[in-house]
Enzyme design. Structure first.
Site, PDB file in Angstrom:
ATOM      1  N   LYS A  93      -6.520   6.302   3.312  1.00  0.00           N
ATOM      2  CA  LYS A  93      -5.818   6.416   2.025  1.00  0.00           C
ATOM      3  C   LYS A  93      -6.574   5.652   0.935  1.00  0.00           C
ATOM      4  O   LYS A  93      -6.799   6.166  -0.159  1.00  0.00           O
ATOM      5  CB  LYS A  93      -4.404   5.837   2.194  1.00  0.00           C
ATOM      6  CG  LYS A  93      -3.438   6.152   1.084  1.00  0.00           C
ATOM      7  CD  LYS A  93      -2.118   5.388   1.256  1.00  0.00           C
ATOM      8  CE  LYS A  93      -1.409   5.713   2.547  1.00  0.00           C
ATOM      9  NZ  LYS A  93      -0.059   5.065   2.611  1.00  0.00           N
ATOM     10  N   LYS A 105      -2.162  -2.993   8.359  1.00  0.00           N
ATOM     11  CA  LYS A 105      -0.698  -2.844   8.382  1.00  0.00           C
ATOM     12  C   LYS A 105      -0.120  -3.957   9.222  1.00  0.00           C
ATOM     13  O   LYS A 105      -0.767  -4.475  10.135  1.00  0.00           O
ATOM     14  CB  LYS A 105      -0.313  -1.497   9.013  1.00  0.00           C
ATOM     15  CG  LYS A 105       1.060  -1.023   8.606  1.00  0.00           C
ATOM     16  CD  LYS A 105       1.067  -0.618   7.157  1.00  0.00           C
ATOM     17  CE  LYS A 105       2.195   0.282   6.776  1.00  0.00           C
ATOM     18  NZ  LYS A 105       1.875   1.073   5.587  1.00  0.00           N
ATOM     19  N   THR A 189       4.882   4.689  -5.756  1.00  0.00           N
ATOM     20  CA  THR A 189       4.689   5.694  -4.706  1.00  0.00           C
ATOM     21  C   THR A 189       5.333   7.015  -5.137  1.00  0.00           C
ATOM     22  O   THR A 189       4.735   8.094  -5.014  1.00  0.00           O
ATOM     23  CB  THR A 189       5.283   5.198  -3.370  1.00  0.00           C
ATOM     24  OG1 THR A 189       4.732   3.914  -3.098  1.00  0.00           O
ATOM     25  CG2 THR A 189       4.955   6.138  -2.224  1.00  0.00           C
ATOM     26  N   SER A 357      -0.833  -1.204  -6.231  1.00  0.00           N
ATOM     27  CA  SER A 357      -1.089  -2.498  -5.578  1.00  0.00           C
ATOM     28  C   SER A 357      -2.473  -3.004  -5.974  1.00  0.00           C
ATOM     29  O   SER A 357      -2.678  -4.188  -6.243  1.00  0.00           O
ATOM     30  CB  SER A 357      -1.031  -2.353  -4.058  1.00  0.00           C
ATOM     31  OG  SER A 357       0.288  -2.436  -3.607  1.00  0.00           O
TER      32      SER A 357
HETATM   33  N1  GLU Z   1       3.162   0.459   2.327  1.00  0.00           N
HETATM   34  C1  GLU Z   1       2.565   1.295   1.343  1.00  0.00           C
HETATM   35  C2  GLU Z   1       1.743   2.381   2.004  1.00  0.00           C
HETATM   36  O1  GLU Z   1       1.951   2.709   3.155  1.00  0.00           O
HETATM   37  C3  GLU Z   1       1.790   0.509   0.280  1.00  0.00           C
HETATM   38  C4  GLU Z   1       0.656  -0.307   0.796  1.00  0.00           C
HETATM   39  C5  GLU Z   1       0.048  -1.222  -0.240  1.00  0.00           C
HETATM   40  O2  GLU Z   1       0.472  -1.205  -1.376  1.00  0.00           O
HETATM   41  O3  GLU Z   1      -0.844  -1.973   0.147  1.00  0.00           O
HETATM   42  O4  GLU Z   1       0.924   2.996   1.386  1.00  0.00           O
END
Ligand code: GLU
Length: 430
Positions: A93, A105, A189, A357
């Site tokens: 991503k 994660k 998001t 972010s």
């Molecule tokens: N948890 C979100 C994702 O799965 C955001 C991750 C982030 O902002 O680092 O994309």
């Protein structure tokens, strides 16, 4: 890798993309496994004085393009396999959106609803204590994910700052604005997904007022996206939460449902903003039935593995926009492709969150804070650009948007890995 694991399933997308990308054998080898995974036991002193130990994880899948980046999830299903898969998706991503990050994660296996607010704060701080040596603004940066939010991020940033004896806002994104958070992060998001949808659906001559939408998941992201879509004329006919789904063929009144849900925590179709609120005529359907509705657009915005070989045959939607991470298994992908259903993948559709972010982290490092207009404009530009590039790549290679996304990301990751030369030869701890 055990074949039944989520990570093994996620890796099949990589294998498909590798057929189209010329990257070195070294880079391919590196991408097979996470770079590092820590598994911790987190002590929590409950309000009643007893001690309970929770299992927690932090996985760094890859950090070739920059510090690892990814959220922290609080959920009963959290496991090492799930964390590794989610860290894998974060790696692709971030590369797809051209953010200078690798992927990570973390999570704690728990039912967050069973803890008091003070217990959640102590547990969040305790988690940071246990992983403090593994994270940092130049190493691995945390963010919200399922059942974590700005409040939790604030506690985590504060705890890390206490450990470091200096204010370190860049270790966590998605913080409260008052603690160095960014404008627009909370809605990022959903806003990103909205831009992806608005970039792609016109290519199919599918205007909002002729488009029905079903959304699985009415959390922060699903609810906000439902609102953005209904505001510009999409007809949102079904939504669901963990308790069940509601359906109304004429469309649901999303703003009032959001307000009702926020006030009561229940899902209920209501309307009439000005006078007496009545219950809109709606059907209560099961979450499984929501996925099978005869709608134009289906948006899974809840957990992974929702669309599998068991239900893919019954899906009637023409387009699927994956707002959740990993909602479709690779076997289901094949069924959907045969049925002519277009699937727009998670690593593109939900990338707005990590993009803002990144903006937050940049603001933390520079000390100069942007307006919400600046944030939203930059988000729109970046996600639209990468959506268009992915679309062009799907056309060039004659592949699905999922494969095109992986090809696009893989080219960037492979290039960075190869640019590092023979670093492994000199490094004793890589
Ligand atoms: N948890 C979100 C994702 O799965 C955001 C991750 C982030 O902002 O680092 O994309």
């Amino acid at each position: 890798m055990a074949d039944s694991s989520l990570l093994a399933d996620a890796s099949t997308r990589l294998e498909t993309a590798l057929m189209y990308v010329a990257i070195s054998e070294d880079a391919i080898a590196r991408l097979q496994y996470p770079k590092a995974s820590v598994s911790v036991s987190i002590p929590l002193r409950r309000d009643n004085g007893s001690l309970e130990i929770f299992r927690g994880y932090r996985v760094r899948y890859d950090d070739t393009r920059g510090p690892a980046k990814g959220g922290v999830r609080y959920h009963p299903n959290v496991s090492l396999d799930e964390m590794e898969s989610l860290a894998f998706w974060m790696t692709f991503k971030c590369a797809l959106l051209n953010l200078p990050y690798g992927g990570a994660k973390g999570g704690i296996t728990l039912n967050p609803k069973a803890l008091s607010k003070h217990e959640l704060e102590r547990l969040s701080r305790s988690y940071i204590d246990t992983i403090a040596d593994f994270i940092g603004p130049d190493a691995d940066i945390l963010a919200p994910d399922m059942y974590t939010n700005a409040t939790v991020m604030g506690w985590m940033m504060d705890q890390y700052s206490i450990i470091q004896r200096r204010i370190t806002p860049g270790v966590v994104t998605g913080k409260p604005i008052s603690m160095g958070g960014s404008q627009g992060r909370e809605t990022a998001t959903a806003t990103g997904a909205f831009h992806v949808i608005n970039t792609l659906l016109p290519k199919f001559d599918q205007p909002p007022h002729r488009t029905t939408v079903a959304i699985q998941g009415f959390g922060n992201v699903g609810a906000m996206l439902a609102q953005l879509l209904s505001q510009v004329g999409y007809c949102v006919v079904a939504i669901s939460d963990s308790q069940g789904s509601i359906y109304a063929s004429q469309g649901l009144d999303i703003p009032s449902i959001r307000r009702y849900k926020m006030a009561s925590k229940a899902l209920q179709a209501v309307y009439c903003e000005s006078s007496v609120c009545n219950i809109v005529e709606h059907e209560v359907i099961s979450n499984a039935d929501l996925l099978k509705l005869d709608v134009d657009v289906l948006i899974p915005a809840a957990l992974e593995k929702q669309i599998t070989v068991d239900n893919a045959h019954s899906i009637q939607a023409k387009y699927i926009f994956e707002v959740a991470n990993g909602p479709t298994t690779s076997a289901a992908d094949k069924v959907l492709e045969k049925k002519g259903i277009f699937v727009f993948p998670d690593i593109l559709v939900n990338a707005g969150g990590v993009t803002v972010s990144y903006f937050e982290w940049v603001q933390n490092r520079s000390g100069l804070y942007w307006t919400s207009e600046e944030v939203n404009q930059r988000l729109k530009e970046r996600i639209t650009l990468e959506t268009e590039k992915t679309w062009a790549m799907a056309d060039e290679f004659d592949v699905s948007m999922r494969t095109a996304s992986y090809i696009h990301a893989l080219q960037r990751i492979g290039e960075a890995m190869d640019a590092m030369g023979t670093r492994d030869f000199y490094s004793s701890h890589d």
